[in-house]
Design an enzyme around this catalytic site. Structure first.
Site, PDB file in Angstrom:
ATOM      1  N   HIS A 257       0.722  -1.170   0.271  1.00 43.44           N
ATOM      2  CA  HIS A 257       0.007  -0.219  -0.035  1.00 43.44           C
ATOM      3  C   HIS A 257       1.036   1.163  -0.096  1.00 43.44           C
ATOM      4  O   HIS A 257       2.042   1.335   0.621  1.00 43.44           O
ATOM      5  CB  HIS A 257      -0.779  -0.119   1.492  1.00 43.44           C
ATOM      6  CG  HIS A 257      -1.547   1.289   1.494  1.00 43.44           C
ATOM      7  ND1 HIS A 257      -1.384   2.124   2.642  1.00 43.44           N
ATOM      8  CD2 HIS A 257      -2.515   2.022   0.685  1.00 43.44           C
ATOM      9  CE1 HIS A 257      -2.206   3.080   2.512  1.00 43.44           C
ATOM     10  NE2 HIS A 257      -2.987   3.233   1.349  1.00 43.44           N
ATOM     11  N   SER A 258       0.424   2.237  -0.612  1.00 43.39           N
ATOM     12  CA  SER A 258       0.953   3.724  -0.808  1.00 43.39           C
ATOM     13  C   SER A 258       2.552   3.340  -1.310  1.00 43.39           C
ATOM     14  O   SER A 258       2.807   2.619  -2.339  1.00 43.39           O
ATOM     15  CB  SER A 258       1.054   4.267   0.762  1.00 43.39           C
ATOM     16  OG  SER A 258       1.477   5.469   0.593  1.00 43.39           O
ATOM     17  N   LEU A 259       3.604   3.968  -0.491  1.00 45.07           N
ATOM     18  CA  LEU A 259       4.996   3.550  -0.941  1.00 45.07           C
ATOM     19  C   LEU A 259       5.288   2.286  -0.933  1.00 45.07           C
ATOM     20  O   LEU A 259       5.985   1.798  -1.517  1.00 45.07           O
ATOM     21  CB  LEU A 259       5.749   4.620  -0.070  1.00 45.07           C
ATOM     22  CG  LEU A 259       5.886   6.150  -0.308  1.00 45.07           C
ATOM     23  CD1 LEU A 259       6.439   6.919   0.922  1.00 45.07           C
ATOM     24  CD2 LEU A 259       6.576   6.319  -1.622  1.00 45.07           C
TER      25      LEU A 259
END
Ligand SMILES: *[C@@H]1O[C@H](CO)[C@@H](O)[C@H](O)[C@H]1NC(C)=O
Ligand SMILES: *[C@@H]1O[C@H](CO)[C@@H](O)[C@H](O)[C@H]1NC(C)=O
Ligand SMILES: *[C@@H]1O[C@H](CO)[C@@H](O)[C@H](O)[C@H]1NC(C)=O
Ligand SMILES: *[C@@H]1O[C@H](CO)[C@@H](O)[C@H](O)[C@H]1NC(C)=O
Ligand SMILES: *[C@@H]1O[C@H](CO)[C@@H](O)[C@H](O)[C@H]1NC(C)=O
Ligand SMILES: *[C@@H]1O[C@H](CO)[C@@H](O)[C@H](O)[C@H]1NC(C)=O
Length: 417
Positions: A257-259
């Site tokens: 998720h995300s970075l």
């Protein structure tokens, strides 16, 4: 029964075409995963692991994930870093593996839950390092939960398929003071996902000195800064290598998720494994700045995001944005691979806001719901939007990148990407 009155030969023919699964694509392969390990970063940026008791069933409730034959491209040569920095071509070995069926809503939901689990805090643990001397119980005095890349390793009971999940850094939830790697993480995020060293405005202190004035940025300088500082990518490479050491014959999936999703993608492209990234900032520019080799196709990577999340949309920019307030510039907008884009702005009336970035928002607001029509296919409603690719996308269109500082390449100061 109709079947009984057909001639015997036809029965056999029908039986073989209907009921013997073709070796290439089993009709409905479902994989059940068990949580095996947690992984984290030590305060010296080494990947460390801790084992999880076999009984621990981690919010998966015994559910299985539908798999689909997926074409991947693996580099044949091991000399990856040589190719990255000296140039040259890699030979790719194209094969098919079981990957997640990304058009199956329940498969995405389970993967998103696994990605969410990567955020749950763990108690005191014995961490170990798969370093040169793999010590099985290696007590780290430092609690690696606070920040940095962390997550879980799941495996099927026979160890044939392994999922490595990676959470993002804690930059958007600056709780607990960060920790020693956060400053460095932030530096790397700004190098990889901003146009020019996170020069958001004249008042920003940039993370590298490549700005040439007037929306011009020096390419050599950018690439050199990354080669020196790319903790982000090397953490992913170490994680992958360590997991393949523990599971030498496994088919590995990277999710995040995300970075953590961007990291999963860069690792997945490097080693040719299936990837599902949720709400990840766009990483195409990062892959080019890191000199990642380009496989014949990146379609084994799937990005899942919603249009109300400014981070994958590349709209978390400008001096007054939420991103700028926490000190990061996430300005890129072109993703690699295939994209499943949930238009939550149109379909659910969500407004662009960082609150729609969290994985929980995606699990509860989007993937748990089977009553939303995300488009049509053969006259039927889609429970998952169609796969698309962002091939007409341009990053940093208002910037010019060139070799301004190299006299022998003078005249190359034009836009190079
Ligand atoms: C595991 O990762 C570490 C870095 O964290 C690396 O030094 C080590 O060589 C890796 N071990 C294996 C077996 O790949
Ligand atoms: C691993 O264990 C050996 C002996 O059991 C010890 O000499 C070595 O220092 C340990 N390595 C680490 C990194 O703790
Ligand atoms: C890392 O943690 C260990 C154990 O708590 C500590 O001794 C060491 O000083 C720390 N190193 C850094 C660079 O913070
Ligand atoms: C799977 O890998 C684990 C190590 O994580 C090992 O203990 C176990 O015996 C393996 N199981 C099979 C069926 O190979
Ligand atoms: C398909 O979606 C539309 C809304 O876009 C809805 O009105 C309709 O009932 C849905 N049909 C089915 C079969 O779910
Ligand atoms: C300038 O560019 C030339 C040609 O690409 C290259 O060989 C040289 O190493 C560069 N010089 C510097 C200082 O980067």
């Amino acid at each position: 029964m109709l079947f009984d009155i057909l001639p015997r030969a036809l029965q056999l023919l029908l039986a073989s075409s209907l009921w013997s699964p073709s070796p290439q694509s089993p009709p409905d392969t479902r994989l059940r995963f068990e949580l095996r390990h947690e992984h984290a970063l030590s305060n010296t940026s080494r990947v460390v692991f801790s084992d999880v008791a076999p009984s621990a069933d981690f919010a998966l409730g015994g559910s299985s994930i539908r798999a689909k034959r997926t074409t991947v491209h693996k580099p044949v040569s091991q000399a990856l870093s040589g190719v990255r920095f000296r140039g040259g071509d890699l030979t790719w070995d194209t094969t098919e593996v079981d990957g997640p069926d990304v058009q199956d809503r329940e498969a995405l939901l389970l993967l998103a839950k696994i990605a969410n689990n990567a955020y749950t805090a763990s108690g005191a643990k014995d961490w170990y390092d798969i370093g040169p001397d793999w010590n099985n119980s290696y007590p780290f005095g430092w609690e690696p939960d606070a920040d940095g890349f962390r997550g879980h390793v799941f495996a099927t009971p026979d160890n044939s398929t392994v999922i490595v999940s990676v959470k993002g850094t804690s930059i958007f939830w600056p709780v607990g003071g960060g920790g020693p790697t956060q400053r460095k993480d932030k530096l790397n995020d700004n190098l990889l996902f901003s146009c020019c060293c996170a020069r958001v405005g004249p008042t920003w202190s940039t993370v590298c000195g490549c700005y040439e004035g007037g929306y011009k940025c020096d390419q050599d300088c950018l690439e050199k800064s990354l080669a020196e500082e790319s903790l982000f990518y090397s953490v992913g490479i170490n994680l992958y290598n360590n997991v393949t050491y523990m599971y030498p014959n496994a088919n590995i999936w990277m999710i995040g998720h995300s970075l953590g999703g961007a990291l999963a993608s860069l690792v997945g492209i490097t080693f040719g494994v299936p990837v599902v990234a949720f709400e990840a900032p766009a990483e195409r520019l990062a892959a080019s700045r890191l000199h990642l080799p380009s496989p014949p196709s990146t379609h084994h990577v799937t990005h899942v995001y919603n249009t109300a999340d400014p981070i994958p949309m590349g709209t978390c920019t400008g001096v007054s944005s939420t991103c700028a307030i926490v000190g990061v510039a996430l300005e890129t907008r072109c993703h690699l691979g295939q994209v499943i884009r949930y238009d939550t702005v149109t379909k659910l009336g969500w407004s662009a806001n960082i609150i729609h970035h969290g994985i929980q928002a995606v699990v509860d607001g989007v993937l748990s719901r089977d009553d939303i029509n995300w488009g049509e296919k053969d006259g039927e409603n889609r429970t998952v939007p169609a796969l698309t690719i962002e091939d007409d996308c341009v990053d940093c269109f208002n910037w010019e990148f060139g070799y301004y500082r190299n006299v022998s390449r003078a005249g190359c100061g034009n836009r190079i990407y």
